[in-house]
Design a protein around this motif. Structure first.
Motif, PDB file in Angstrom:
ATOM      1  N   ARG A  49       2.637 -27.034-112.016  1.00 22.55           N
ATOM      2  CA  ARG A  49       1.552 -26.094-111.708  1.00 22.55           C
ATOM      3  C   ARG A  49       2.130 -24.808-111.122  1.00 22.55           C
ATOM      4  NH1 ARG A  49      -1.414 -27.195-106.437  1.00 22.55           N
ATOM      5  NH2 ARG A  49       0.603 -26.403-105.828  1.00 22.55           N
ATOM      6  N   ASP A  50       3.078 -24.937-110.193  1.00 25.46           N
ATOM      7  CA  ASP A  50       3.678 -23.754-109.578  1.00 25.46           C
ATOM      8  C   ASP A  50       4.447 -22.920-110.604  1.00 25.46           C
ATOM      9  OD1 ASP A  50       2.550 -24.439-107.178  1.00 25.46           O
ATOM     10  OD2 ASP A  50       4.400 -25.207-106.291  1.00 25.46           O
ATOM     11  N   ARG A  51       5.107 -23.567-111.562  1.00 27.66           N
ATOM     12  CA  ARG A  51       5.803 -22.830-112.624  1.00 27.66           C
ATOM     13  C   ARG A  51       4.796 -22.074-113.491  1.00 27.66           C
ATOM     14  NH1 ARG A  51       9.575 -27.043-112.161  1.00 27.66           N
ATOM     15  NH2 ARG A  51       8.466 -28.496-113.502  1.00 27.66           N
ATOM     16  N   ARG A  52       3.669 -22.696-113.794  1.00 29.18           N
ATOM     17  CA  ARG A  52       2.636 -22.035-114.603  1.00 29.18           C
ATOM     18  C   ARG A  52       2.060 -20.835-113.860  1.00 29.18           C
ATOM     19  NH1 ARG A  52      -1.253 -26.549-115.293  1.00 29.18           N
ATOM     20  NH2 ARG A  52      -2.651 -24.904-115.900  1.00 29.18           N
ATOM     21  N   ILE A  53       1.814 -21.001-112.572  1.00 30.76           N
ATOM     22  CA  ILE A  53       1.279 -19.894-111.770  1.00 30.76           C
ATOM     23  C   ILE A  53       2.283 -18.751-111.721  1.00 30.76           C
ATOM     24  CG2 ILE A  53       0.644 -19.198-109.419  1.00 30.76           C
ATOM     25  CD1 ILE A  53      -0.667 -22.012-109.155  1.00 30.76           C
ATOM     26  N   ALA A  54       3.555 -19.077-111.523  1.00 30.11           N
ATOM     27  CA  ALA A  54       4.595 -18.041-111.490  1.00 30.11           C
ATOM     28  C   ALA A  54       4.646 -17.291-112.818  1.00 30.11           C
ATOM     29  CB  ALA A  54       5.951 -18.668-111.169  1.00 30.11           C
ATOM     30  N   SER A  55       4.441 -17.987-113.916  1.00 27.33           N
ATOM     31  CA  SER A  55       4.443 -17.355-115.234  1.00 27.33           C
ATOM     32  C   SER A  55       3.269 -16.384-115.364  1.00 27.33           C
ATOM     33  CB  SER A  55       4.377 -18.425-116.323  1.00 27.33           C
ATOM     34  OG  SER A  55       4.310 -17.824-117.590  1.00 27.33           O
ATOM     35  N   VAL A  56       2.110 -16.763-114.867  1.00 23.58           N
ATOM     36  CA  VAL A  56       0.935 -15.880-114.914  1.00 23.58           C
ATOM     37  C   VAL A  56       1.183 -14.637-114.069  1.00 23.58           C
ATOM     38  CG1 VAL A  56      -1.502 -15.639-114.286  1.00 23.58           C
ATOM     39  CG2 VAL A  56      -0.713 -17.706-115.437  1.00 23.58           C
ATOM     40  N   VAL A  57       1.746 -14.808-112.876  1.00 26.44           N
ATOM     41  CA  VAL A  57       2.012 -13.664-111.995  1.00 26.44           C
ATOM     42  C   VAL A  57       3.029 -12.731-112.643  1.00 26.44           C
ATOM     43  CG1 VAL A  57       2.947 -12.973-109.749  1.00 26.44           C
ATOM     44  CG2 VAL A  57       1.347 -14.876-109.895  1.00 26.44           C
ATOM     45  N   GLU A  58       4.062 -13.287-113.263  1.00 25.59           N
ATOM     46  CA  GLU A  58       5.059 -12.468-113.953  1.00 25.59           C
ATOM     47  C   GLU A  58       4.410 -11.690-115.095  1.00 25.59           C
ATOM     48  OE1 GLU A  58       8.873 -13.283-116.814  1.00 25.59           O
ATOM     49  OE2 GLU A  58       8.654 -14.565-115.057  1.00 25.59           O
ATOM     50  N   THR A  59       3.535 -12.341-115.838  1.00 22.72           N
ATOM     51  CA  THR A  59       2.832 -11.682-116.941  1.00 22.72           C
ATOM     52  C   THR A  59       1.894 -10.608-116.408  1.00 22.72           C
ATOM     53  OG1 THR A  59       2.965 -13.725-118.217  1.00 22.72           O
ATOM     54  CG2 THR A  59       1.395 -12.070-118.982  1.00 22.72           C
ATOM     55  N   LEU A  60       1.241 -10.874-115.293  1.00 18.78           N
ATOM     56  CA  LEU A  60       0.365  -9.884-114.675  1.00 18.78           C
ATOM     57  C   LEU A  60       1.157  -8.641-114.269  1.00 18.78           C
ATOM     58  CD1 LEU A  60      -2.488  -9.244-113.751  1.00 18.78           C
ATOM     59  CD2 LEU A  60      -2.003 -10.460-111.622  1.00 18.78           C
ATOM     60  N   ARG A  61       2.334  -8.840-113.712  1.00 16.97           N
ATOM     61  CA  ARG A  61       3.192  -7.702-113.364  1.00 16.97           C
ATOM     62  C   ARG A  61       3.512  -6.876-114.613  1.00 16.97           C
ATOM     63  NH1 ARG A  61       5.579 -11.342-109.597  1.00 16.97           N
ATOM     64  NH2 ARG A  61       5.353 -10.481-107.516  1.00 16.97           N
ATOM     65  N   ALA A  62       3.823  -7.560-115.716  1.00 15.48           N
ATOM     66  CA  ALA A  62       4.144  -6.852-116.953  1.00 15.48           C
ATOM     67  C   ALA A  62       2.943  -6.032-117.422  1.00 15.48           C
ATOM     68  CB  ALA A  62       4.583  -7.840-118.035  1.00 15.48           C
ATOM     69  N   LEU A  63       1.742  -6.598-117.316  1.00 14.21           N
ATOM     70  CA  LEU A  63       0.529  -5.867-117.705  1.00 14.21           C
ATOM     71  C   LEU A  63       0.313  -4.652-116.816  1.00 14.21           C
ATOM     72  CD1 LEU A  63      -1.865  -8.874-118.377  1.00 14.21           C
ATOM     73  CD2 LEU A  63      -1.058  -7.217-120.070  1.00 14.21           C
ATOM     74  N   ASP A  68       3.921   2.563 -99.176  1.00 11.12           N
ATOM     75  CA  ASP A  68       5.263   3.088 -99.381  1.00 11.12           C
ATOM     76  C   ASP A  68       5.673   2.841-100.839  1.00 11.12           C
ATOM     77  OD1 ASP A  68       8.459   2.536 -99.167  1.00 11.12           O
ATOM     78  OD2 ASP A  68       7.756   4.012 -97.689  1.00 11.12           O
ATOM     79  N   PRO A  69       6.348   3.781-101.463  1.00  9.63           N
ATOM     80  CA  PRO A  69       6.785   3.579-102.853  1.00  9.63           C
ATOM     81  C   PRO A  69       7.610   2.303-103.054  1.00  9.63           C
ATOM     82  CG  PRO A  69       7.088   5.868-102.232  1.00  9.63           C
ATOM     83  CD  PRO A  69       6.682   5.129-100.986  1.00  9.63           C
ATOM     84  N   SER A  70       8.353   1.889-102.032  1.00 11.11           N
ATOM     85  CA  SER A  70       9.151   0.670-102.169  1.00 11.11           C
ATOM     86  C   SER A  70       8.260  -0.562-102.327  1.00 11.11           C
ATOM     87  CB  SER A  70      10.098   0.493-100.979  1.00 11.11           C
ATOM     88  OG  SER A  70       9.361   0.326 -99.781  1.00 11.11           O
ATOM     89  N   ALA A  71       7.056  -0.517-101.762  1.00 11.45           N
ATOM     90  CA  ALA A  71       6.123  -1.645-101.911  1.00 11.45           C
ATOM     91  C   ALA A  71       5.670  -1.764-103.370  1.00 11.45           C
ATOM     92  CB  ALA A  71       4.916  -1.468-100.992  1.00 11.45           C
ATOM     93  N   VAL A  72       5.417  -0.625-104.009  1.00 12.44           N
ATOM     94  CA  VAL A  72       5.032  -0.643-105.429  1.00 12.44           C
ATOM     95  C   VAL A  72       6.203  -1.140-106.261  1.00 12.44           C
ATOM     96  CG1 VAL A  72       4.411   0.810-107.409  1.00 12.44           C
ATOM     97  CG2 VAL A  72       3.277   1.141-105.205  1.00 12.44           C
ATOM     98  N   SER A  73       7.383  -0.652-105.961  1.00 12.65           N
ATOM     99  CA  SER A  73       8.574  -1.088-106.696  1.00 12.65           C
ATOM    100  C   SER A  73       8.779  -2.593-106.574  1.00 12.65           C
ATOM    101  CB  SER A  73       9.802  -0.344-106.168  1.00 12.65           C
ATOM    102  OG  SER A  73      10.958  -0.766-106.844  1.00 12.65           O
ATOM    103  N   ARG A  74       8.672  -3.116-105.359  1.00 18.99           N
ATOM    104  CA  ARG A  74       8.821  -4.570-105.150  1.00 18.99           C
ATOM    105  C   ARG A  74       7.728  -5.341-105.883  1.00 18.99           C
ATOM    106  NH1 ARG A  74       9.570  -2.926 -99.922  1.00 18.99           N
ATOM    107  NH2 ARG A  74       7.503  -3.659 -99.359  1.00 18.99           N
ATOM    108  N   GLY A  75       6.498  -4.843-105.804  1.00 22.42           N
ATOM    109  CA  GLY A  75       5.381  -5.532-106.446  1.00 22.42           C
ATOM    110  C   GLY A  75       5.516  -5.597-107.960  1.00 22.42           C
ATOM    111  N   LEU A  76       5.990  -4.508-108.559  1.00 21.66           N
ATOM    112  CA  LEU A  76       6.119  -4.461-110.012  1.00 21.66           C
ATOM    113  C   LEU A  76       7.400  -5.114-110.517  1.00 21.66           C
ATOM    114  CD1 LEU A  76       4.788  -0.860-110.769  1.00 21.66           C
ATOM    115  CD2 LEU A  76       3.584  -3.042-111.017  1.00 21.66           C
ATOM    116  N   SER A  77       8.374  -5.262-109.625  1.00 17.80           N
ATOM    117  CA  SER A  77       9.648  -5.840-110.052  1.00 17.80           C
ATOM    118  C   SER A  77       9.720  -7.348-109.839  1.00 17.80           C
ATOM    119  CB  SER A  77      10.802  -5.176-109.305  1.00 17.80           C
ATOM    120  OG  SER A  77      10.769  -5.547-107.934  1.00 17.80           O
ATOM    121  N   GLY A  78       8.724  -7.905-109.183  1.00 22.70           N
ATOM    122  CA  GLY A  78       8.738  -9.349-108.968  1.00 22.70           C
ATOM    123  C   GLY A  78       9.289  -9.752-107.624  1.00 22.70           C
TER     124      GLY A  78
END
Length: 158
Positions: free
Chosen positions: A28-42, A64-74
């Motif tokens: 379940r945790d692997r599936r959730i991580a996959s969804v979050v990764e896909t959401l970042r890509a979107l 802060d711009p670093s927060a956006v960078s961290r959020g989009l980079s995973g």
């Protein structure tokens, strides 16, 4: 398989034997991580389509711009509030983004086949594949054809 991987696998096997729910929860945790990764890509697709920079997005979000960078980079978490803020700043429907992320991530999530999902997929394609000027022209033309009058498309997120 490396020695470290064998060691980790051995630990996972021992835990699974002690706790039958472990494998189910780990999957379940692997599936959730996959969804979050896909959401970042979107979100990254929408950011590119919006022609905003990460700095512009950070300013609009008030972070802060670093927060956006961290959020989009995973490297940062994307919680519900964060998803809603990003969606608002990128003129995206958060339900559509999450639905698309679930669909694209696969992994046993129920496949969405309803008209709402199809509309979300079409919208995502339009938002990421068609330049802003062309989208604006398309929306004005469509509004004229439908007799919605001028100005209506400006209120739409396209």
């Amino acid at each position: 398989m490396t020695e470290t991987n064998r060691f980790v696998s051995g630990i996972e096997t021992a835990i699974a034997e002690a706790n039958p729910d472990y494998r189910r929860l780990a999957e379940r945790d692997r599936r959730i991580a996959s969804v979050v990764e896909t959401l970042r890509a979107l979100l990254k697709e929408r950011l590119r389509a919006s022609e905003k920079s990460q700095l512009n997005l950070a300013q609009e979000l008030g972070v802060d711009p670093s927060a956006v960078s961290r959020g989009l980079s995973g490297k940062g978490d994307i919680g519900l509030k964060t998803l809603l803020r990003y969606a608002d700043a990128l003129d995206a429907n958060p339900a559509e983004l999450l639905g698309l992320a679930l669909e694209r991530a696969g992994g046993g999530w129920t496949k969405a086949t309803d008209a709402g999902y199809q509309a979300a997929l079409l919208r995502q394609t339009i938002m990421t594949e068609i330049p802003v000027e062309t989208r604006q022209h398309m929306m004005h033309t469509l509004a004229d054809l439908l007799g919605l009058g001028s100005g209506t498309p400006d209120k739409m997120h396209y």
